[in-house]
Every structure is written in structure tokens, then in C-alpha cells.
Write an enzyme that holds these catalytic residues in place. Sequence first.
Site, PDB file in Angstrom:
ATOM      1  CB  SER A  96       3.771   0.541  -9.897  1.00 57.02           C
ATOM      2  OG  SER A  96       3.606  -0.366  -8.830  1.00 57.02           O
TER       3      SER A  96
ATOM      4  CG  ASP B 193      -0.680   7.659  -7.112  1.00 57.14           C
ATOM      5  OD1 ASP B 193       0.044   8.227  -7.944  1.00 57.14           O
ATOM      6  OD2 ASP B 193      -0.720   7.971  -5.900  1.00 57.14           O
TER       7      ASP B 193
ATOM      8  CG  ASN C 235       3.734   9.412 -12.264  1.00 58.27           C
ATOM      9  OD1 ASN C 235       4.894   9.839 -12.255  1.00 58.27           O
ATOM     10  ND2 ASN C 235       2.907   9.586 -11.250  1.00 58.27           N
TER      11      ASN C 235
ATOM     12  CG  HIS D 125       2.767   5.412  -6.779  1.00 65.69           C
ATOM     13  ND1 HIS D 125       2.567   6.667  -6.260  1.00 65.69           N
ATOM     14  CD2 HIS D 125       2.326   4.533  -5.847  1.00 65.69           C
ATOM     15  CE1 HIS D 125       2.017   6.563  -5.054  1.00 65.69           C
ATOM     16  NE2 HIS D 125       1.872   5.279  -4.783  1.00 65.69           N
TER      17      HIS D 125
END
Length: 322
Positions: free
Chosen positions: A140, A149, A111, A113
Site C-alpha cells: 500500500s 502505518d 510512505n 507499506h
Amino acid sequence: MAETPRARIAVLLSGTGTTMSALLFQSRLPQCPYEIVAVGSNDPTAFGLKVAAAEGIATFAHPHSGMAREDHEALMQASLHEHAPDYVALCGYMRILTPGFVDQWAGRMVNTHPSLLPKYKGLDTHQRAIDAGDSHGGCSVHIVTGELDDGPVLGQLAVPILPGEDEASLRRRVQMAEYQLYPHCLEELVSRPYRADWLLERVRAIALALPEAEERESHGAPAFHTGGKSGKFFAHFSETHHGSEHIAVLVKVSGQDELATLVEQFPKTWFKPAYYGASGWAGLILNRADTDWEHVAEWMHRSWAGVAPKRLAGLQRAAEQF
């Protein structure tokens, strides 16, 4: 060396698909080590699905309204598996995933972020950075875990916060950074299983965790020894040695019969290495997408136990009982 297969990536999104598009267009460049094979969403009207379909990519959608989270995740999981991805990339997928969902993709779900993690997990990241007086915001890319996260960070890009800048301006510039960073980190992640430097670090960590193990060079390549003047080698790291297409760790087996059986029954995992094979070493192939590192550790431990002094082997067996 055999051509490295391209990693299969499935994307989950909920919106316009701009982050997905950054990954997609990177995948169309020569030598990109991944391809997008499916795009899924929790919103059948998500514009990103239309973008993917126009590019000839398979899509699927399962609306979550009125469904228990686990039931919806089961539908998404089933659709993902239909496309047999190696990795899942979250691109603005606006659903908090349960640990049970994430665990099925442990180490293979990524992912992006919009902050310099571990700073500002959650929402409103840009305004929080501005309010804190930070000199930089940023983004990030990280491995997804069951914690929001969280997970190992694969890469970051810092974006200066300009004097008087508002949240909207900073957000747009951080998004531009994300579009550059995410494809780069995904390429690096999917290439790891085939890179000698990364594979050596994994082997080294396993080897040196064994009692009194030492790293020594053997025939110009990294190898691992039980330590001391009377110690013996228990593993050799082999990078396309003697023309082999394999990157491997060589471990001791009981003899030629066991070596022949391993190679015959598991030809994608084992091979008889040139030079070393004649003296009872077997090649455990590492440059594969599906390398089982627990299996590698078990064989390296067995090889170590076969040459370790009785004193060390006995201590290790006693420690394993507790």
C-alpha cells in the site's frame, strides 16, 4: 494552458535506496510530474546516499545515535527545508516519526507499506499474511499521519501467496510490486492540484456542505445554487473558460473595485474572468500547488451568504455561534 511545474520531492531513507531508485528512475522519464531534489538519511553510511549522489542529487545525513528524537528530527527538518521540497517520500526510513514532525508535512508526506492496509500494520507483514492463510499479500502507498502505518491509502497492489511460499519469497515479490506502485501513486498525488476532476470534487464538497445548496449546470459547466425556484448562483466552476489558462471557482464580490483590488494585489490567486467578470464575479485560481482550501471555503461561504435568502443566512449565523 501554462506548463505545470514539476513537484519537488525529498526522500528519506536508511538503507540501500532501491525504493528511492524506483522513484528516481520514474522521474527521468518524459512527462513525469515530479523530480527528486534531495535524499536524506539518519545513517551517513546508507548505500542509498551513494546512489543518489552518483545521480547528481543533493544528499544529507544526520546520525541519530545518542540524540533525543525531537532534536534529531529538528536537524532533519532543517535540512529538508533547505531544499524546499513540495513533498517528502519515505523510502525505507527506519525511524518512527513524531506527530510534530509529520504535521509540518500534513498531506504532503507519503510512505509505502508491505501489506494491504489496514491489515498487518507494523513489522513481519509477510509472515503474518502467510500464517493467517490469506490468499494474497501486497503493498500500500499512503499519506503519512501521526499514527503508525495509518493515513489515507493512495493505492494498493495485491500479490498472490503461492502454495508453500515462505516469507522471503513473498517479500521479494511484494517489493517488485512496490517499485511499480509507489511511483504511480506519487505521480497521481502531485498531479492532483492541477487536475480539473480532483479540483471540482473539492469545490463540490465545500459548496454542497452549505445549507440548501444544489449543483446545477450553467453555460455547460458545473455551478452551485442556493436552491429553490428563487435561488441564485453563488459559485461557478471554470475549467480554462474562454481560453483562460486557469482552473478556478468563480465567486461573487462586492463590485468592480473589489475585483480590481484583488487582481492587482494577488495576481497569482485572482483574475477577472471573461464574461462573468463584468457582472461582479471574481476568479479564484485553483490549479496551483499552494492553494489554500480554507481561503477557498471562506470565499465560497461569503459568496453564498451574499445571495442566500435571509432565512438561510440567519440560520447559518446562529449555527456558527455554537
